[in-house]
Every structure is written in C-alpha cells, then in structure tokens.
Scaffold this active site. Structure first.
Site, PDB file in Angstrom:
ATOM      1  N   LYS A  87       0.865  -1.194   0.000  1.00  0.00           N
ATOM      2  CA  LYS A  87       0.000   0.000   0.000  1.00  0.00           C
ATOM      3  C   LYS A  87       0.898   1.240   0.000  1.00  0.00           C
ATOM      4  O   LYS A  87       1.748   1.405   0.888  1.00  0.00           O
ATOM      5  CB  LYS A  87      -0.884  -0.046   1.248  1.00  0.00           C
TER       6      LYS A  87
HETATM    7  O1  G3P Z   1      -7.590   2.192   5.436  1.00  0.00           O
HETATM    8  C1  G3P Z   1      -7.917   3.455   4.992  1.00  0.00           C
HETATM    9  C2  G3P Z   1      -9.296   3.943   5.314  1.00  0.00           C
HETATM   10  O2  G3P Z   1     -10.215   2.924   5.150  1.00  0.00           O
HETATM   11  C3  G3P Z   1      -9.426   4.723   6.601  1.00  0.00           C
HETATM   12  O3  G3P Z   1     -10.746   4.895   7.011  1.00  0.00           O
HETATM   13  O4  G3P Z   1     -12.459   5.574   8.674  1.00  0.00           O
HETATM   14  O5  G3P Z   1     -10.039   6.188   9.028  1.00  0.00           O
HETATM   15  O6  G3P Z   1     -11.373   7.303   7.277  1.00  0.00           O
HETATM   16  P1  G3P Z   1     -11.158   6.044   8.063  1.00  0.00           P
END
Ligand code: G3P
Length: 218
Positions: A87
C-alpha cells in the site's frame, strides 16, 4: 463485489473470516497503532499472522515517502507473504514506486486518494487497487460516493485495469451504494459488514417460524 475488512484487529479478522464472505484485509499505520502493534519486527509478524488467517489480499502500508525507500520497504513487505499487497501513498514518489512494483509484478494499493485526477494517475502507473476515501470526503462536505461514480466512468472509458477499492467506509449504506456504483471492492470496519445482516423482519419472521414449529410439534 469483494469484501475486505479494514482493521488490524486479529479477533475481528477471524470473526469476518468465519462468516465465509471475506475476500481480504486492509490495514494502515493508524490501525496497527490502535492495536498496539509497534516496532518493525512486531508489525511485520502481524502482517504474516493476518495472511495466515485469510485467503485473499492483505494490504500492508509503507511508511517511507521517498522513491528509493518506498521500493526497499515495499519489496520487504512483498517478500513477507504471497498475499501481501504493497500500500503506497498518492504522492509523486509513490506513483513512481507503483510503476516500478507493477513492472516487477508486485501488487499495489494506491492509498489516500481523494480526487479523480489522483485515481487516473494511480491507474496509469498500473496500481492493482486504487483506494478512494469516501468517508473522509463526506466528513468535509464532499460527496465520496460521487468520486466512486466518476472513477468508474473514467476507468471504463480507458479500459484501465486498476480495481476500485472503496475505502474509509463508515456504514452499511456506503457498502450498498458502492455496490450500485460498481466498486470492485469495499473495505470497512467489521460492524459495517455485519450490519448488512440486520433486518427486524428477519428476526420477527424467524421467531414466528420457530414458535409455529414448536406449536405443531408439542
Ligand atoms: O484504510 C484506509 C481507510 O479505510 C481509513 O478509514 O475511517 O479512518 O477514514 P477512516
């Protein structure tokens, strides 16, 4: 549509895997830190542990931001396990590194994508996955789902092979709407996935079926 779980929590990964509908896992440095997984040795072991639980792709995020270091970190991650997807953040050196990994047949997930332009760059570099963060766009009064729609259209126009991995999913309706828009993958927390099971009519209906069965069999 594939379902990935967005967590580094082993118990939640096991629970999602036991449902029989899990296709992979995504993690990020914040999710690892939330589980108390710190230090390179522990982090690398944790990725291998996750790969041994699930059958599909497991995204492991680099923390380097310059080309040479992203390459060396990404190769180390990719060598950990055949299920690892490297990633890489949506920055200039990240896109260059994705191009390199693509040429080496190393799978990549271009993360922190917030615009159509960024998604086009990821596809041009040959990323396996592009991760538009729909919840974080919504947080700033932007329409996260609209970005999924735009990426889908442009990738179709040019027959880009990069898969749309809708990330920063916050709830079941994000998943439902992503499915309508043709996202290839969603990644969300366990409760956004298990929430799809819920309907009060299912509970009431099952209760009635079971009580009627009992009546007829006593
Ligand atoms: O892994 C990246 C993403 O899914 C993060 O999500 O909820 O922290 O915006 P969030």
């Amino acid at each position: 549509m594939k379902f990935f779980i967005d967590t580094a929590n082993i118990e939640q990964i096991k629970e999602a895997q036991s449902l029989g509908i899990l296709d992979g896992v995504t993690t990020n440095p914040s999710l690892m830190a939330k589980e108390g997984i710190t230090g390179e040795k522990k982090i690398l072991k944790h990725y291998v542990d996750i790969c041994e639980i699930v059958d599909g792709d497991v995204s492991a995020e680099v923390i380097s931001t310059n080309y040479k270091e992203i390459i060396s970190e990404g190769e180390k991650l990719a060598n950990l396990h055949s299920q690892i997807v490297v990633k890489v953040p949506m920055i200039k050196d990240g896109i260059r590194a994705i191009k390199y990994f693509t040429e080496k047949n190393i799978k990549t997930n271009c993360t922190l994508v917030f615009s159509l332009g960024q998604a086009i760059l990821a596809a041009k570099a040959g990323a396996t996955y592009v991760s538009p963060f729909i919840g974080r766009l919504d947080d700033f009064s932007n329409d996260g789902l609209n970005l999924i729609k735009e990426i889908k259209k442009v990738y179709h126009n040019y027959n880009y092979k990069t898969l749309i991995l809708a990330a920063s999913i916050r709830h079941t309706m994000h998943i439902i709407n992503c499915s309508k828009l043709g996202a290839d993958v969603i990644t969300g927390p366990l409760n956004s996935i298990t929430g799809l099971f819920n309907h009060p009519q299912t509970d009431l209906g099952l209760e009635k079926f079971l009580s009627d069965y009992k009546k007829g069999n006593t």
